[in-house]
Scaffold this motif. Structure first.
Motif, PDB file in Angstrom:
ATOM      1  N   UNK A 125       0.795  -1.216   0.000  1.00 14.43           N
ATOM      2  CA  UNK A 125       0.000   0.000   0.000  1.00 14.43           C
ATOM      3  C   UNK A 125       0.836   1.279   0.000  1.00 14.43           C
ATOM      4  N   UNK A 126       2.046   1.215  -0.517  1.00 15.78           N
ATOM      5  CA  UNK A 126       2.844   2.432  -0.650  1.00 15.78           C
ATOM      6  C   UNK A 126       2.151   3.304  -1.695  1.00 15.78           C
ATOM      7  N   UNK A 127       1.936   4.564  -1.369  1.00 17.96           N
ATOM      8  CA  UNK A 127       1.159   5.432  -2.267  1.00 17.96           C
ATOM      9  C   UNK A 127       1.765   5.539  -3.666  1.00 17.96           C
ATOM     10  N   UNK A 128       3.068   5.632  -3.749  1.00 15.58           N
ATOM     11  CA  UNK A 128       3.691   5.725  -5.071  1.00 15.58           C
ATOM     12  C   UNK A 128       3.488   4.440  -5.860  1.00 15.58           C
ATOM     13  N   UNK A 129       3.499   3.298  -5.165  1.00 16.21           N
ATOM     14  CA  UNK A 129       3.239   2.030  -5.843  1.00 16.21           C
ATOM     15  C   UNK A 129       1.800   2.009  -6.378  1.00 16.21           C
ATOM     16  N   UNK A 130       0.874   2.519  -5.596  1.00 12.53           N
ATOM     17  CA  UNK A 130      -0.524   2.558  -6.031  1.00 12.53           C
ATOM     18  C   UNK A 130      -0.690   3.478  -7.242  1.00 12.53           C
ATOM     19  N   UNK A 131       0.048   4.587  -7.258  1.00  9.89           N
ATOM     20  CA  UNK A 131       0.028   5.469  -8.426  1.00  9.89           C
ATOM     21  C   UNK A 131       0.558   4.737  -9.664  1.00  9.89           C
ATOM     22  N   UNK A 132       1.610   3.940  -9.476  1.00 11.35           N
ATOM     23  CA  UNK A 132       2.176   3.176 -10.585  1.00 11.35           C
ATOM     24  C   UNK A 132       1.174   2.158 -11.108  1.00 11.35           C
ATOM     25  N   UNK A 133       0.458   1.491 -10.210  1.00 11.50           N
ATOM     26  CA  UNK A 133      -0.575   0.536 -10.629  1.00 11.50           C
ATOM     27  C   UNK A 133      -1.640   1.254 -11.462  1.00 11.50           C
ATOM     28  N   UNK A 134      -2.039   2.430 -11.008  1.00  7.46           N
ATOM     29  CA  UNK A 134      -3.013   3.224 -11.755  1.00  7.46           C
ATOM     30  C   UNK A 134      -2.468   3.609 -13.134  1.00  7.46           C
ATOM     31  N   UNK A 135      -1.184   3.952 -13.198  1.00  2.72           N
ATOM     32  CA  UNK A 135      -0.563   4.296 -14.481  1.00  2.72           C
ATOM     33  C   UNK A 135      -0.569   3.106 -15.437  1.00  2.72           C
ATOM     34  N   UNK A 136      -0.334   1.908 -14.910  1.00  5.46           N
ATOM     35  CA  UNK A 136      -0.406   0.702 -15.744  1.00  5.46           C
ATOM     36  C   UNK A 136      -1.830   0.554 -16.295  1.00  5.46           C
ATOM     37  N   UNK A 137      -2.806   0.836 -15.446  1.00  9.59           N
ATOM     38  CA  UNK A 137      -4.197   0.801 -15.901  1.00  9.59           C
ATOM     39  C   UNK A 137      -4.443   1.752 -17.059  1.00  9.59           C
ATOM     40  N   UNK A 150      -9.293  -2.498 -15.709  1.00 10.79           N
ATOM     41  CA  UNK A 150     -10.197  -2.559 -14.553  1.00 10.79           C
ATOM     42  C   UNK A 150      -9.518  -3.273 -13.392  1.00 10.79           C
ATOM     43  N   UNK A 151      -8.791  -4.323 -13.689  1.00  6.39           N
ATOM     44  CA  UNK A 151      -8.061  -5.052 -12.645  1.00  6.39           C
ATOM     45  C   UNK A 151      -7.052  -4.130 -11.944  1.00  6.39           C
ATOM     46  N   UNK A 152      -6.304  -3.353 -12.716  1.00  7.91           N
ATOM     47  CA  UNK A 152      -5.315  -2.442 -12.138  1.00  7.91           C
ATOM     48  C   UNK A 152      -5.990  -1.334 -11.339  1.00  7.91           C
ATOM     49  N   UNK A 153      -7.013  -0.731 -11.908  1.00  5.69           N
ATOM     50  CA  UNK A 153      -7.710   0.349 -11.205  1.00  5.69           C
ATOM     51  C   UNK A 153      -8.357  -0.152  -9.909  1.00  5.69           C
ATOM     52  N   UNK A 154      -8.908  -1.348  -9.956  1.00  2.64           N
ATOM     53  CA  UNK A 154      -9.532  -1.922  -8.764  1.00  2.64           C
ATOM     54  C   UNK A 154      -8.486  -2.165  -7.682  1.00  2.64           C
ATOM     55  N   UNK A 155      -7.344  -2.684  -8.089  1.00  3.32           N
ATOM     56  CA  UNK A 155      -6.261  -2.924  -7.133  1.00  3.32           C
ATOM     57  C   UNK A 155      -5.778  -1.602  -6.524  1.00  3.32           C
ATOM     58  N   UNK A 156      -5.597  -0.590  -7.354  1.00  3.28           N
ATOM     59  CA  UNK A 156      -5.142   0.716  -6.863  1.00  3.28           C
ATOM     60  C   UNK A 156      -6.184   1.327  -5.936  1.00  3.28           C
ATOM     61  N   UNK A 157      -7.455   1.296  -6.333  1.00  6.46           N
ATOM     62  CA  UNK A 157      -8.511   1.868  -5.498  1.00  6.46           C
ATOM     63  C   UNK A 157      -8.567   1.202  -4.133  1.00  6.46           C
ATOM     64  N   UNK A 158      -8.483  -0.120  -4.103  1.00  9.28           N
ATOM     65  CA  UNK A 158      -8.526  -0.844  -2.828  1.00  9.28           C
ATOM     66  C   UNK A 158      -7.351  -0.426  -1.941  1.00  9.28           C
TER      67      UNK A 158
END
Length: 180
Positions: A125-137, A150-158
């Motif tokens: 749950x590192x915020x920068x990691x979550x931003x990266x997941x969103x970028x992959x989305x 959707x899988x990436x965005x869902x993971x980032x949102x959670x």
């Protein structure tokens, strides 16, 4: 804490950059960069160069941003190692530049490299990691891979909800796409 003149000018330049005063920011970043080079302060030089990359991206000078981020990446790898949060942030920023240039394969490579580093060293749950997941989305959306996006965005949102709560809003001027 004592703040030096160069640190204060750097903070002012970041403020101007975040508020769209890009010409003023550029002049101040140049002043801080010159001062830190004269002092031989490599860490501060790299931090300013990273912010120059952010500035150039805002100015749509993507080749200059890429060049700046690549120099910073080389410096952070040498000084801090590949899995330091600053190094991983620059890898993500390079992904953003490649995405902006339409180089989706290179963008995804950078994002995945950044993501793997965050997962190895900074937890889920590192915020920068979550931003990266969103970028992959975002890349998946551009590629037409909606299910993967959707899988990436869902993971980032959670992750954002676990870290920040369900009603948190990102402050204006703080895009998820890249980190300072």
């Amino acid at each position: 804490m004592v703040v030096t003149t160069l640190e204060f000018v750097h903070c002012l330049a970041v403020f101007f950059c975040r508020h769209g005063k890009l010409e003023r920011a550029e002049v101040l970043f140049q002043r801080v960069l010159s001062g830190n080079k004269a002092l031989g302060n490599e860490v501060s030089v790299l931090a300013v160069m990273n912010n120059f990359g952010n500035l150039y991206r805002e100015q749509k000078r993507l080749d200059k941003a890429e060049e700046m981020y690549q120099c910073v990446l080389d410096g952070w790898k040498r000084r801090l190692g590949i899995d330091h949060v600053s190094t991983l942030g620059v890898i993500n920023n390079l992904g953003v530049i490649f995405q902006d240039q339409g180089k989706l394969k290179k963008a995804k490579e950078m994002y995945l490299q950044s993501l793997a580093g965050y997962q190895r060293t900074h937890g889920q749950d590192h915020l920068s990691m979550l931003d990266t997941i969103s970028n992959i989305g975002e890349v998946y959306i551009i590629e037409g891979k909606v299910k993967d996006a959707i899988k990436m965005y869902t993971q980032a949102r959670a992750g954002y909800e676990r870290k920040l709560g369900p009603d948190h809003e990102r402050p204006k001027g703080s895009p998820a796409k890249y980190r300072s």
